[in-house]
Design an enzyme around this catalytic site. Structure first.
Site, PDB file in Angstrom:
ATOM      1  N   GLU A  51       0.408   0.201  -2.915  1.00 27.43           N
ATOM      2  CA  GLU A  51       0.865   0.212  -1.520  1.00 27.43           C
ATOM      3  C   GLU A  51       1.276  -1.206  -1.130  1.00 27.43           C
ATOM      4  O   GLU A  51       0.534  -2.151  -1.408  1.00 27.43           O
ATOM      5  CB  GLU A  51      -0.241   0.700  -0.576  1.00 27.43           C
ATOM      6  CG  GLU A  51       0.291   0.901   0.825  1.00 27.43           C
ATOM      7  CD  GLU A  51      -0.759   1.442   1.803  1.00 27.43           C
ATOM      8  OE1 GLU A  51      -1.912   1.666   1.395  1.00 27.43           O
ATOM      9  OE2 GLU A  51      -0.399   1.626   2.958  1.00 27.43           O
ATOM     10  N   GLY A  85      -8.703  -5.756   1.440  1.00 26.23           N
ATOM     11  CA  GLY A  85     -10.086  -5.280   1.382  1.00 26.23           C
ATOM     12  C   GLY A  85     -10.282  -4.209   0.326  1.00 26.23           C
ATOM     13  O   GLY A  85     -11.182  -4.308  -0.511  1.00 26.23           O
ATOM     14  N   HIS A 126     -13.869   3.893   5.509  1.00 19.18           N
ATOM     15  CA  HIS A 126     -12.434   3.874   5.826  1.00 19.18           C
ATOM     16  C   HIS A 126     -11.615   4.429   4.650  1.00 19.18           C
ATOM     17  O   HIS A 126     -10.783   5.325   4.831  1.00 19.18           O
ATOM     18  CB  HIS A 126     -12.024   2.438   6.153  1.00 19.18           C
ATOM     19  CG  HIS A 126     -10.574   2.279   6.482  1.00 19.18           C
ATOM     20  ND1 HIS A 126     -10.116   2.220   7.777  1.00 19.18           N
ATOM     21  CD2 HIS A 126      -9.482   2.170   5.689  1.00 19.18           C
ATOM     22  CE1 HIS A 126      -8.805   2.087   7.761  1.00 19.18           C
ATOM     23  NE2 HIS A 126      -8.398   2.042   6.501  1.00 19.18           N
ATOM     24  N   GLU A 127     -11.862   3.897   3.475  1.00 22.54           N
ATOM     25  CA  GLU A 127     -11.050   4.339   2.324  1.00 22.54           C
ATOM     26  C   GLU A 127     -11.323   5.802   2.014  1.00 22.54           C
ATOM     27  O   GLU A 127     -10.413   6.559   1.690  1.00 22.54           O
ATOM     28  CB  GLU A 127     -11.310   3.465   1.091  1.00 22.54           C
ATOM     29  CG  GLU A 127     -11.123   1.964   1.298  1.00 22.54           C
ATOM     30  CD  GLU A 127      -9.819   1.557   1.958  1.00 22.54           C
ATOM     31  OE1 GLU A 127      -8.809   2.263   1.802  1.00 22.54           O
ATOM     32  OE2 GLU A 127      -9.816   0.518   2.668  1.00 22.54           O
TER      33      GLU A 127
HETATM   34  N1  B3K Z   1      -4.003   1.006   2.739  1.00 25.05           N
HETATM   35  C1  B3K Z   1      -4.582  -0.226   2.261  1.00 25.05           C
HETATM   36  C2  B3K Z   1      -3.819  -1.426   2.663  1.00 25.05           C
HETATM   37  C3  B3K Z   1      -2.614  -1.683   1.844  1.00 25.05           C
HETATM   38  C4  B3K Z   1      -1.984  -3.006   2.182  1.00 25.05           C
HETATM   39  C5  B3K Z   1      -0.705  -3.186   1.469  1.00 25.05           C
HETATM   40  N2  B3K Z   1      -0.128  -4.486   1.739  1.00 25.05           N
HETATM   41  C6  B3K Z   1      -6.012  -0.362   2.674  1.00 25.05           C
HETATM   42  C7  B3K Z   1      -6.399   0.337   3.887  1.00 25.05           C
HETATM   43  O1  B3K Z   1      -5.911   0.137   4.970  1.00 25.05           O
HETATM   44  O2  B3K Z   1      -7.235   1.179   3.810  1.00 25.05           O
HETATM   45 ZN    ZN Z   2      -6.541   1.996   5.771  1.00 28.75          ZN
END
Ligand code: B3K
Ligand code: ZN
Length: 882
Positions: free
Chosen positions: A128, A268, A304-305
């Protein structure tokens, strides 16, 4: 260097791809410097597209090694390959066809940490937003969804683990000491959720039984020897899975869920389907090495993830403009989770502090953009606090407007209607409208208009008529590209607090829509009249921070103290105390600048000390009250012509005044808040530690001696207390024997533990004063520093630039020049990291003229560089222009 095109991408240009991707089949033959990737992609032409249009695949620094169409070599005349794209012409018009693309990539040389790279000998991916195109040519956009089959082949001794998304299909030995593993992810997904990890790691394992009785294998992989430090993350994961079932009815959908912790990571963590990859900072914890804040962060980020599995993965984004659709919503979900796990009020206070200190300055400066932007040059620069935190606030306001029941109906409809889709913000809002028969058109402006609304309130009580009249006026400031704004729908939660301390929300209100305790401010100016009010009430407004606004409400000290004593909403009590102390800190900064005597109103000091001593209140809340607004908060409120040295001096004087007045209370707290027995990371113990450490901090102001902190350092049995003591010693008594001894003992004890050494770097980088720059420069040559590791760079350079107002903003401009050098050095290796750290300069226009001049020159030095990445060029140009 990464992408070098400077094209602006516009939302209005969105259109679906001409070709539909049906299936993806990837084979990786891993090699540290020469990994072979075969991508078999099955497409068919989308109905209604222009006949004969070519298939255009994205690439980034790629070289094509082979191309087959339905297993036959494609003649050179039929395609064109550049590092950025692969264009294939004359494809079958109606039948599905198979493209096989072969590329070779060099993971070892990938310092951007996007695509496939190596970290501590482990292969790892980050895709991403647009990293997949660094692995193979592909329609690398979030609205192209397909099931993936992955085969990984690698040297068995070096890579016993071969992981990818989905369920494990099988594996076995291959030739020449190699082995293979195959994975299948049945859930169609966009390429940004692809992940691959291979290497030699330790694991902790557990299981989770879902609400319909499926058993899910849970695995967390960490470096060998660190397994025990992953236990808390595993516990947080299981609690997250349960909570999402209970609160949102969301069940996990594969038979395995894996997390891998790596030490080189740009952010993170990442929610790849079934295989999350984490910065190890947000996985590893034990009492000796992790603070209470670390534990809370791990809990929140694991959640969150995991929550992304539904909000992000099962329902993804149509395009990157919709980023808040997954991020704002998922932050809201993780906030709710943490609020349920911990103290809701304290969690809300922490959220609002974070919002105000990070997002409000962004929204008020040159990088301001709507929660749902309409154009970007580099999408990586839009993973911002506006998209995340303001995006979460917007979701929270939907819940406030519709009530918990109405919100739930909307969410249920969203999951039902859009499962498997790449959706838009409009799709999301429509679910709440449809499920509640409600028009949210005006409310949707929150997604489209940037800038923090300013709401000005004034109240008048009429004893003869027994009415209280509240006038509200909203103004949304101009932001880059948006000079004029429409009035928004702002939910303002309120209560009237009577003389006797009772809190009422009257039924009889005229002047606009009111639901429960929420006033709906929808016009530019609106007057609400509350009737049947028999004595002059004190108005508590924007309770729980119901809307992310700046509120100007000229309330007397007595009224704010009344709220601080009586409001039933703990958040509002904190807010009232904050509103009391903030103008004092601002005045102290002005007085320090002008060489005047600094004074603090005794009633405000008493209110703070009284709250700290109030045993009826939870310790974590009292600690929040004692943590005064930061120097950055004061700068933000002052708004312009900032002198960071004066702000620091003024704040220090106020801290000392509170310390002197509350000395007995702080002494008492330091005794009472001691914790017997071993360390536990629960919220209530953390609250006691926070309050005790805060009291110790004040005592050192009162005593003007490092002795107490040195003693606390010597007796600490956990990282929270140890680090707090070290911080007091270094920040308040730098270069004393006590501070030097503690610093030396710390680095000796934790030598080899990079995550703890990051704290050691950060403590030093944030020592107030102009001398710190030299120390930071010296630390860059320290053997523990690693210039290519994002955590190290953030701990040293990032902490200095973001969190050391006096050190970074040296009057001679050396801090800015240092930062410019660092940005130019980091950018060629890791543009994302460089661009992120550069945002520390976003408020440069608010500095007093001399510093602002220095800042501008440093920014121009960066801008003049001919070889900037798109990431840094985008930020530096916007910062200079806005
Ligand atoms: N979706 C990822 C973040 C990606 C950042 C790309 N530059 C983590 C998160 O927000 O959960
Ligand atoms: Zn996120």
């Amino acid at each position: 260097m990464g992408k070098s095109d400077n094209k602006i991408v516009e939302l209005s240009n969105y259109r679906p791809t001409d070709f539909v991707l049906e299936r993806v089949d990837l084979t990786f033959e891993l090699d540290p410097t020469n990994t072979k990737v075969d991508a078999r992609l099955i497409f068919h032409r989308r109905e209604g597209t222009e006949a004969k249009s070519p298939l255009v695949l994205d690439g980034d620094e790629l070289a094509l090694s082979g191309l087959l169409l339905d297993q036959n070599e494609v003649p050179a005349s039929q395609f064109e390959a550049t590092p950025q794209s692969l264009t294939i012409r004359d494809l079958p018009e109606s039948a599905p066809f198979e493209i096989t693309v072969t590329t070779f990539i060099n993971p070892e040389a990938n310092t951007q940490l996007m695509g496939l790279y190596r970290t501590n000998g482990v292969y790892c991916t980050q895709c991403e937003a647009e990293g997949f195109r660094r692995i193979t040519y592909f329609p690398d956009r979030p609205d192209v969804l397909a099931p993936y089959t992955i085969t990984i082949i690698a040297d068995k001794a070096a890579n016993p683990l071969l992981l990818s998304n989905g369920n494990f299909l099988g594996g076995g030995n291959y030739d020449e000491g190699r082995h293979f593993a195959a994975w299948f992810d049945p859930h169609p997904k966009p390429s940004y959720l692809f992940a691959l990890v291979a290497g030699d790691l330790g694991v902790i394992e557990d299981t989770f039984e879902t609400m319909s009785g499926n058993e899910v294998a849970l695995k967390i992989y960490v470096e060998h020897g660190k397994e025990p430090r992953a236990a808390y993350a595993m516990d947080a994961l299981k609690r997250s899975m349960k909570w999402d079932e209970e609160r949102f009815g969301r069940e996990y959908d594969l038979n395995i869920f894996q997390i891998v912790a790596v030490s080189d990571f740009n952010m993170g963590a990442m929610e790849n389907k079934g295989l999350n990859v984490f910065n190890d900072k947000y996985v590893l914890a034990d009492p000796e090495t992790a603070t209470d804040q670390d534990y809370a962060n791990i809990e929140a980020i694991i959640a969150h993830e995991y929550f992304h599995n539904w909000t992000g993965n099962r329902i993804t984004c149509r395009d990157w403009f919709q980023l808040c659709l997954k991020e704002g919503l998922t932050v809201y979900r993780d906030h709710e989770f943490s609020a349920d796990m911990r103290s809701r009020a304290v969690k809300r206070i922490a959220e609002v502090r974070h919002l105000k200190s990070e997002q409000f300055p962004e929204d008020a400066g040159p990088l301001a953009h709507p929660v749902r932007p309409t154009k970007y040059r580099e999408i990586n620069n839009f993973y911002t606090t506006t998209v995340y935190e303001k995006g979460s606030e917007v979701t929270r306001m939907i819940a406030t407007l519709l009530g918990q029941e109405g919100f739930k109906k909307g969410m249920d409809l969203y999951f039902e209607r859009h499962d498997g889709d790449a959706a838009t913000v409009e799709d999301f809002v429509k679910c709440f409208e449809d499920a509640n028969s409600r028009d949210l058109k005006q409310f949707s402006l929150w997604y489209h208009q940037a800038g923090t609304p300013l709401v000005t309130a004034s109240g008048a009580y009429d004893p003869a008529a027994s009415t209280f009249t509240l006038s509200l006026e909203q103004m949304i400031p101009a932001t880059p590209g948006q000079p004029k704004k429409e009035p928004m729908h702002i939910p303002v939660s309120y209560a009237l607090i009577l003389d006797n301390g009772s809190v009422v929300t009257p039924n009889a209100v005229a002047g606009g829509e009111v639901t429960g305790d929420v006033l709906h401010l929808t016009k530019r100016k609106q007057t609400f009249v509350f009737s049947g009010i028999s004595s002059r009430p004190v108005l508590s407004l924007n309770r729980s921070f119901s809307a992310p606004i700046n509120l100007h409400f000229d309330q007397s000290t007595e009224d704010l103290v009344h709220i601080a004593r009586h409001d039933g909403d703990l958040f509002s009590r904190w807010q009232a105390l904050n509103d009391l102390i903030l103008p004092i800190l601002m005045q102290a900064a002005r007085d320090a600048r002008d060489g005047n005597q600094i004074a603090c109103e005794p009633a405000v000091i008493s209110a703070i000390v009284e709250t700290a001593a109030n045993e009826a209140l939870e310790p974590a809340f009292r600690a929040q009250v004692l943590a005064l607004p930061s120097e950055a908060d004061i700068a933000r409120e002052l708004g312009s012509n900032n002198d960071p040295d004066a702000i620091h001096a003024g704040r220090t004087a106020i801290l000392s005044a509170i310390a002197d007045a509350g000395r007995d209370v702080f002494q008492q707290l330091s005794d009472d808040m001691q914790i017997e027995g071993g360390f536990t990371p629960d919220a209530s113990s953390a609250g006691r530690r926070a309050l005790r450490n805060s009291a110790l901090g004040y005592l050192t102001y009162a005593e003007q001696s490092p002795a107490r902190a040195a003693e606390a350092f010597a007796s600490a049995d956990n990282m929270t207390d140890l680090l707090q003591a070290l911080t007091v010693l270094e920040h308040r008594f730098p270069e004393t024997d006590e501070a030097d001894a503690a610093l030396g003992a710390f680095v000796t004890r934790f030598d080899g533990n990079a995550l703890v050494l990051d704290k050691w770097f950060a403590v030093q980088a944030t020592i107030p004063g102009s001398g710190t720059l030299d120390r930071v420069k010296a630390l860059m040559a320290d053997r523990h520093f690693a210039p290519n590791n994002p955590n190290r760079v953030r701990a040293l350079v990032g902490s200095f630039a973001f969190s050391n107002p006096t050190g970074f903003n040296r009057a001679d401009g050396e801090g800015y020049r240092f930062l410019a050098e660092q940005i130019l050095a980091i950018d060629p290796k890791n543009p994302q990291l460089a661009a992120r750290i550069l945002t520390s300069m976003r408020s440069w226009r608010l500095l007093e003229p001399m510093r602002a001049d220095h800042a501008r020159s440093a920014l121009m030095t960066i801008e003049r560089s001919a070889t900037l990445s798109t990431d840094v060029r985008d930020i530096v140009e916007r910062i200079l222009k806005g």
